[in-house]
Design a protein around this motif. Structure first.
Motif, PDB file in Angstrom:
ATOM      1  N   PRO A 424       0.853  -1.100  -0.005  1.00 55.05           N
ATOM      2  CA  PRO A 424      -0.001   0.059   0.028  1.00 55.05           C
ATOM      3  C   PRO A 424       0.845   1.265   0.051  1.00 55.05           C
ATOM      4  O   PRO A 424       1.887   1.122   0.699  1.00 55.05           O
ATOM      5  CB  PRO A 424      -0.876  -0.246   1.174  1.00 55.05           C
ATOM      6  N   ARG A 425       0.397   2.142  -0.790  1.00 55.37           N
ATOM      7  CA  ARG A 425       1.408   3.455  -0.978  1.00 55.37           C
ATOM      8  C   ARG A 425       0.488   4.654  -0.861  1.00 55.37           C
ATOM      9  O   ARG A 425       0.030   5.498  -2.062  1.00 55.37           O
ATOM     10  CB  ARG A 425       2.207   3.463  -2.132  1.00 55.37           C
ATOM     11  N   PRO A 426      -0.097   5.099   0.309  1.00 56.32           N
ATOM     12  CA  PRO A 426      -1.020   6.168   0.510  1.00 56.32           C
ATOM     13  C   PRO A 426      -0.326   7.492   0.081  1.00 56.32           C
ATOM     14  O   PRO A 426      -1.047   8.643   0.243  1.00 56.32           O
ATOM     15  CB  PRO A 426      -1.368   6.025   1.964  1.00 56.32           C
ATOM     16  N   ASP A 427       1.327   7.435   0.257  1.00 56.02           N
ATOM     17  CA  ASP A 427       1.756   8.628  -0.063  1.00 56.02           C
ATOM     18  C   ASP A 427       1.862   9.173  -1.356  1.00 56.02           C
ATOM     19  O   ASP A 427       2.240  10.185  -1.826  1.00 56.02           O
ATOM     20  CB  ASP A 427       3.469   8.384   0.323  1.00 56.02           C
ATOM     21  N   ILE A 428       1.325   8.225  -2.384  1.00 50.88           N
ATOM     22  CA  ILE A 428       1.319   8.561  -3.849  1.00 50.88           C
ATOM     23  C   ILE A 428       0.078   9.329  -4.035  1.00 50.88           C
ATOM     24  O   ILE A 428      -1.018   9.009  -3.847  1.00 50.88           O
ATOM     25  CB  ILE A 428       1.360   7.236  -4.384  1.00 50.88           C
ATOM     26  N   LEU A 429       0.471  10.663  -4.646  1.00 53.94           N
ATOM     27  CA  LEU A 429      -0.696  11.664  -4.720  1.00 53.94           C
ATOM     28  C   LEU A 429      -1.259  11.605  -6.244  1.00 53.94           C
ATOM     29  O   LEU A 429      -2.232  12.018  -6.496  1.00 53.94           O
ATOM     30  CB  LEU A 429      -0.150  12.973  -4.440  1.00 53.94           C
ATOM     31  N   ILE A 430      -0.259  11.059  -7.199  1.00 57.31           N
ATOM     32  CA  ILE A 430      -0.568  11.365  -8.617  1.00 57.31           C
ATOM     33  C   ILE A 430      -0.725   9.702  -9.173  1.00 57.31           C
ATOM     34  O   ILE A 430       0.112   9.000  -8.865  1.00 57.31           O
ATOM     35  CB  ILE A 430       0.223  12.073  -9.362  1.00 57.31           C
ATOM     36  N   ASP A 431      -1.662   9.659  -9.906  1.00 58.29           N
ATOM     37  CA  ASP A 431      -1.923   8.187 -10.702  1.00 58.29           C
ATOM     38  C   ASP A 431      -0.976   8.023 -11.761  1.00 58.29           C
ATOM     39  O   ASP A 431      -0.322   8.986 -12.135  1.00 58.29           O
ATOM     40  CB  ASP A 431      -3.333   7.610 -10.649  1.00 58.29           C
ATOM     41  N   ARG A 432      -1.255   6.682 -12.618  1.00 58.50           N
ATOM     42  CA  ARG A 432      -0.241   6.510 -13.709  1.00 58.50           C
ATOM     43  C   ARG A 432      -0.679   7.427 -14.728  1.00 58.50           C
ATOM     44  O   ARG A 432       0.055   7.947 -15.660  1.00 58.50           O
ATOM     45  CB  ARG A 432      -0.574   5.163 -14.278  1.00 58.50           C
ATOM     46  N   LYS A 433      -1.964   8.265 -14.802  1.00 56.14           N
ATOM     47  CA  LYS A 433      -2.229   8.861 -16.040  1.00 56.14           C
ATOM     48  C   LYS A 433      -2.242  10.395 -15.315  1.00 56.14           C
ATOM     49  O   LYS A 433      -2.607  11.492 -16.410  1.00 56.14           O
ATOM     50  CB  LYS A 433      -4.064   8.772 -16.088  1.00 56.14           C
ATOM     51  N   GLY A 434      -1.704  10.848 -14.736  1.00 55.41           N
ATOM     52  CA  GLY A 434      -1.441  12.093 -14.017  1.00 55.41           C
ATOM     53  C   GLY A 434      -2.560  12.696 -13.332  1.00 55.41           C
ATOM     54  O   GLY A 434      -2.338  13.784 -13.083  1.00 55.41           O
ATOM     55  N   CYS A 435      -3.459  11.950 -12.818  1.00 56.31           N
ATOM     56  CA  CYS A 435      -4.530  12.434 -12.206  1.00 56.31           C
ATOM     57  C   CYS A 435      -4.453  12.427 -10.805  1.00 56.31           C
ATOM     58  O   CYS A 435      -3.779  11.517 -10.234  1.00 56.31           O
ATOM     59  CB  CYS A 435      -5.989  11.492 -12.381  1.00 56.31           C
ATOM     60  N   VAL A 436      -5.055  13.253  -9.984  1.00 57.84           N
ATOM     61  CA  VAL A 436      -4.884  13.400  -8.591  1.00 57.84           C
ATOM     62  C   VAL A 436      -5.807  12.496  -7.727  1.00 57.84           C
ATOM     63  O   VAL A 436      -6.813  12.219  -8.108  1.00 57.84           O
ATOM     64  CB  VAL A 436      -5.184  14.746  -7.968  1.00 57.84           C
ATOM     65  N   ARG A 437      -5.109  11.515  -7.045  1.00 53.69           N
ATOM     66  CA  ARG A 437      -5.785  10.523  -6.281  1.00 53.69           C
ATOM     67  C   ARG A 437      -6.584  10.929  -5.251  1.00 53.69           C
ATOM     68  O   ARG A 437      -6.323  11.910  -4.290  1.00 53.69           O
ATOM     69  CB  ARG A 437      -4.799   9.347  -5.901  1.00 53.69           C
ATOM     70  N   SER A 438      -7.916  10.430  -4.972  1.00 52.70           N
ATOM     71  CA  SER A 438      -8.669  11.091  -3.962  1.00 52.70           C
ATOM     72  C   SER A 438      -8.438  10.561  -2.740  1.00 52.70           C
ATOM     73  O   SER A 438      -7.313   9.684  -2.677  1.00 52.70           O
ATOM     74  CB  SER A 438     -10.344  10.453  -4.510  1.00 52.70           C
ATOM     75  N   ALA A 443      -7.059   6.608   1.670  1.00 47.97           N
ATOM     76  CA  ALA A 443      -7.265   6.155   3.077  1.00 47.97           C
ATOM     77  C   ALA A 443      -7.499   4.723   2.824  1.00 47.97           C
ATOM     78  O   ALA A 443      -7.359   4.183   4.209  1.00 47.97           O
ATOM     79  CB  ALA A 443      -8.334   6.904   3.442  1.00 47.97           C
ATOM     80  N   ALA A 444      -8.075   4.152   1.737  1.00 50.12           N
ATOM     81  CA  ALA A 444      -8.433   2.856   1.832  1.00 50.12           C
ATOM     82  C   ALA A 444      -7.221   2.015   2.027  1.00 50.12           C
ATOM     83  O   ALA A 444      -7.227   0.803   2.128  1.00 50.12           O
ATOM     84  CB  ALA A 444      -9.169   2.456   0.394  1.00 50.12           C
ATOM     85  N   GLU A 445      -6.062   2.702   1.587  1.00 51.73           N
ATOM     86  CA  GLU A 445      -4.758   1.914   1.647  1.00 51.73           C
ATOM     87  C   GLU A 445      -3.993   1.860   2.986  1.00 51.73           C
ATOM     88  O   GLU A 445      -3.005   1.241   3.178  1.00 51.73           O
ATOM     89  CB  GLU A 445      -3.682   2.472   0.606  1.00 51.73           C
ATOM     90  N   GLY A 446      -4.740   2.602   3.758  1.00 51.52           N
ATOM     91  CA  GLY A 446      -4.345   2.493   5.304  1.00 51.52           C
ATOM     92  C   GLY A 446      -3.265   3.708   5.407  1.00 51.52           C
ATOM     93  O   GLY A 446      -3.272   4.714   4.838  1.00 51.52           O
ATOM     94  N   THR A 447      -2.480   3.861   6.652  1.00 55.10           N
ATOM     95  CA  THR A 447      -1.634   4.970   6.856  1.00 55.10           C
ATOM     96  C   THR A 447      -0.294   4.644   6.209  1.00 55.10           C
ATOM     97  O   THR A 447       0.079   3.539   6.019  1.00 55.10           O
ATOM     98  CB  THR A 447      -1.448   4.949   8.486  1.00 55.10           C
ATOM     99  N   VAL A 448       0.372   5.752   6.093  1.00 58.12           N
ATOM    100  CA  VAL A 448       1.984   5.424   5.981  1.00 58.12           C
ATOM    101  C   VAL A 448       2.722   4.686   6.849  1.00 58.12           C
ATOM    102  O   VAL A 448       3.568   3.962   6.177  1.00 58.12           O
ATOM    103  CB  VAL A 448       2.714   7.080   5.464  1.00 58.12           C
ATOM    104  N   GLU A 449       2.382   4.867   7.828  1.00 57.47           N
ATOM    105  CA  GLU A 449       3.261   4.193   8.955  1.00 57.47           C
ATOM    106  C   GLU A 449       2.728   2.530   8.666  1.00 57.47           C
ATOM    107  O   GLU A 449       3.945   1.736   8.953  1.00 57.47           O
ATOM    108  CB  GLU A 449       2.863   4.486  10.367  1.00 57.47           C
TER     109      GLU A 449
END
Length: 590
Positions: A424-438, A443-449
Motif C-alpha cells: 500500500p502506498r498512500p503517500d502517492i498523490l498522482i496516479d499513472r495517468k497524471g490525475c490526483v488520487r482522491s 485512505a483505503a490503503e491505510g496509513t503511511v506508517e
C-alpha cells in the motif's frame, strides 16, 4: 571516569558503532580510547570525494602516520593516494619520521564511473604497491588492466598468503587478454590459502597473436629488486568459491582438480547454453567437478517448442534416474517456452524444481518470468538452497505478503530479478495517468506508517541475501518489457506497467535494512514510483561501495521514443538530477 564494561564487551560495542559515533567515543576516557581507536582506523574507505579530502587532511596533519598500525583494510577509488601510503611501509628507515608502520590485510580498488580501465601510470603505482605489501590476505581490483599478465605474475609471486582475490570482473567491459601459458602458470602458483577466487580474462595462445606480450617467465624486476618465482602449488585445499568469466574451461579443469573443498563454481559455460534436449555435459570442467565431489552435474535446456507443463516436469524429474548409480544433480535449468501453471498455486514445473533441486541447482533461467505466479517465485526462493543466479527476462511479480511469509533459503543468491507488489502506498498523490488520487482512495490503503511497517519486513528479507551482486526490482527495458503504452478513452497516454504499489526505497521506509548488501554491483529500479532522494544516494554511496551500475534513478521514461512518451512525466526527487550531473566517480547512473 572508569568504564563499567569489561574490554571484551567494549570491543563488541565498538564493532557496532558508526564511524561518527566511534570518533566521539574515543574522547570519553583512556579505556574507551584504547578500545575504540583501533576500530576507528581499522578500515579506511575512500569511495567519495569528501572521504578522500578528509583522508588527505588527516595525512597532512600526521594522524594517519601516528595510527597507521591500526589501518588494516583500504578501499579506494583514488590510486593517487597509494604513493603517500607507501611512505608508511618502511618505518625502520633512518630517513623517515613515521611513528607507526602500515601493515594492510586487505586492499580493494573500487569501481570508477569514468576510469574503468587502469592507465599505465595507475598500473605502475598499483603493481609497486602490491609488491611492497606481501602480507595482504584480501585483494579486489574492480577495474580492468591491459597488462593483465603482469598483474597475475605479480600477485602469484608477491602475495603468497592471499585468502580472497577478485580481479578484472567489471560490468560492461571486455575482460583483458591473457596468454594461456600465463593463465595456467598463475593458477598453478597462486596462493594455496585461497578461499574465494573471482577472475575474468580472455585466453589467447601464442598462435593467436603476433605481438609482444609480457612473458610470465620474466623475473618482473622493475628496479625494486628481483622477485623470485613462487614454487608451483597445484593444490588449493582451502578454495570454496570460484567465479570465472573465462573463455576456456580447459584452463580451469586441472585447477579445479586440485581444489577438493570447492563448493560453488560460477562459469559462463553454465549459462546461456541452449540445446534441443536433455543432455549430460562432459566437458573437462564438469568432469573435474565430478571427480572432486562425486556428483554428476547435469544441464537441461527446454526449447520453446516444448510448452507442456507435464512434459517439462517429467524432464526435470529424470535427474533421479541414474543408470550407473552415480549421484546426479541439476546444475543449470533453462526453460525457454511458455509455462502454463495453474493460477493461484505452483504449477507442475515449479513443484518439480522444488522437489528435485533443493541441492545442486546453481543457475535457473526462465526467460518468460512473467508467467510465474507469486507463490511460484516464493517457493523457489525458499526451497532451492544452492541457487546463485535466478535469471529472467520479463520479471516475475511477487506479492509483499508472500515475501514476508517465511524466510528464503537461497542464502548464496548473487542475482535476483523480481517485481515486489501489493505494498500500500498512500503517500502517492498522482496516479499513472497524471490525475490526483482522491483522499478516500488513499485512505483505503491505510496509513503511511502501516505501509512502511510492511516495507521494513520486505527489506529484512532482501537484506538477508548478503551475497547479492545484481538486484533488479524494476522493469527490464533492455528486453522489451515496456513495448506498449495505453491510449485511454480521453486520449491520455499512460504506462500501465509503471509500479505504484512498490517499495519506496527511502530511508524513512527502511532502506537502511539493506546495509549488509555490501557486494551489490548492479541495481535496477526502472519504472518504480520510488522516493530515492539525496539522503538515500549518500547512504548508498557509503553502504554500496562496489556499485557499478544504477539504472532507474530518474523515473522519467526518457528511453521511449518521443511519440510514445506518456503525458504523465515521473519526476525524480528534488535535487537528484543536479546531484547526478555532479558525480564523476560513483556508479554508472541512468
Amino acid at each position: 571516569m572508569s568504564s563499567a564494561l569489561p574490554p571484551e564487551i567494549q570491543i563488541m560495542v565498538t564493532r557496532n558503532l558508526q564511524q561518527q559515533d566511534l570518533s566521539r567515543t574515543v574522547l570519553l576516557n583512556k579505556e574507551w580510547y584504547s578500545t575504540c581507536n583501533p576500530q576507528l582506523y581499522h578500515t579506511v574507505r575512500l569511495s567519495t570525494p569528501l572521504q578522500r579530502q578528509r583522508f588527505l587532511s588527516l595525512f597532512m596533519s600526521g594522524s594517519i602516520s601516528r595510527h597507521a598500525t591500526h589501518v588494516k583494510f583500504l578501499l579506494t577509488r583514488h590510486l593517487e593516494i597509494l604513493p603517500q601510503l607507501m611512505r608508511l611501509l618502511n618505518s625502520n628507515s633512518p630517513t623517515t619520521t613515521v611513528t607507526a608502520e602500515l601493515s594492510l590485510v586487505g586492499l580493494e580498488i573500487l569501481p570508477h564511473r569514468t576510469l574503468r580501465i587502469l592507465t599505465s601510470e595507475e598500473d605502475d603505482i598499483l603493481l609497486s604497491f602490491l609488491k611492497k605489501n606481501p602480507q595482504l590476505l584480501h585483494l579486489a581490483i574492480w577495474r580492468v588492466s591491459e597488462n593483465a599478465g603482469l598483474y597475475l605474475a605479480t600477485i602469484a609471486r608477491s602475495l603468497p598468503n592471499l585468502c580472497t582475490l577478485s580481479i578484472f570482473d567489471v560490468l560492461g567491459i571486455r575482460p583483458p587478454f591473457v596468454f594461456r601459458e600465463s593463465a595456467v602458470r598463475f593458477l598453478e602458483t597462486c596462493s594455496a590459502d585461497l578461499e574465494r577466487l573471482v577472475l575474468a580474462w580472455e585466453t589467447l595462445s601464442y598462435a593467436d597473436v603476433a605481438i609482444d606480450q609480457y612473458d610470465y617467465n620474466d623475473n618482473g624486476d622493475d628496479g625494486d629488486g628481483e622477485v623470485q618465482d613462487s614454487p608451483a602449488t597445484k593444490s588449493h585445499p582451502a578454495l570454496r568459491f570460484l567465479a570465472a568469466r573465462v573463455n576456456s574451461d580447459t584452463v580451469l579443469s586441472s585447477f579445479i582438480e586440485g581444489s577438493p573443498g570447492l563448493q560453488a563454481v560460477i562459469h559462463p559455460e553454465f549459462q546461456r547454453r541452449r540445446v534441443n534436449t536433455l543432455f549430460q555435459h562432459s566437458s573437462p570442467l564438469h568432469l573435474a567437478l565430478q571427480q572432486i565431489t562425486g556428483v554428476r552435474y547435469m544441464e537441461l535446456s527446454v526449447p520453446a517448442a516444448i510448452s507442456d507443463d507435464g512434459t517439462i516436469a517429467s524432464l526435470i524429474s529424470t535427474i533421479n534416474n541414474s543408470q550407473d548409480g552415480v549421484k546426479q544433480q541439476w546444475r543449470t535449468i533453462s526453460i525457454e517456452g511458455t509455462i502454463n501453471g495453474e493460477r493461484g498455486g505452483p504449477g507442475e514445473i515449479v513443484k518439480a524444481i522444488v522437489e528435485n533441486c533443493r541441492q545442486g541447482l546453481v543457475h535457473l533461467h526462465i526467460p518468460q518470468g512473467w508467467q510465474l505466479e507469486s507463490q511460484d517465485v516464493h517457493s523457489i526462493l525458499c526451497n532451492v538452497m544452492d541457487l546463485r543466479v535466478f535469471n529472467v527476462v520479463h520479471l516475475p511479480r511477487i506479492s509483499a505478503s508472500d515475501v514476508i511469509s517465511s524466510p528464503w533459503g537461497c542464502r548464496w543468491l548473487t542475482k535476483l530479478a523480481i517485481q515486489i507488489f501489493n505494498i500500500p502506498r498512500p503517500d502517492i498523490l498522482i496516479d499513472r495517468k497524471g490525475c490526483v488520487r482522491s483522499s478516500s482512495e488513499r485512505a483505503a490503503e491505510g496509513t503511511v506508517e502501516a505501509s512502511r511497517a510492511i516495507q521494513r519486513k520486505v527489506y529484512q528479507q532482501l537484506g538477508a541475501l548478503t551475497c547479492l551482486e545484481f538486484l533488479d526490482l524494476g522493469l527490464d527495458i533492455e528486453n522489451g518489457s515496456r513495448e506498449e503504452l495505453v491510449d485511454d478513452i480521453d486520449g491520455t497516454i499512460y504506462d500501465p506497467q509503471f509500479q505504484l504499489n512498490c517499495l519506496e526505497l527511502s530511508l524513512a521506509s527502511g532502506l537502511d535494512l539493506l546495509g549488509d548488501l555490501q557486494n551489490l554491483r548492479s541495481l535496477r529500479t526502472v519504472g518504480m514510483e520510488h522516493r530515492i532522494g539525496i539522503p538515500e544516494l549518500h547512504w548508498m554511496m557509503a553502504h554500496f561501495p562496489r556499485l557499478e551500475l544504477f539504472i532507474g534513478l530518474d523515473p522519467e521514461v526518457c528511453y521511449l521514443p518521443l511519440f510514445l512518451r506518456p503525458t504523465r512525466e515521473y519526476e525524480p526527487e528534488p535535487g537528484v538530477r543536479h546531484w547526478l550531473s555532479a558525480q564523476d566517480s560513483w556508479a554508472m547512473l541512468q
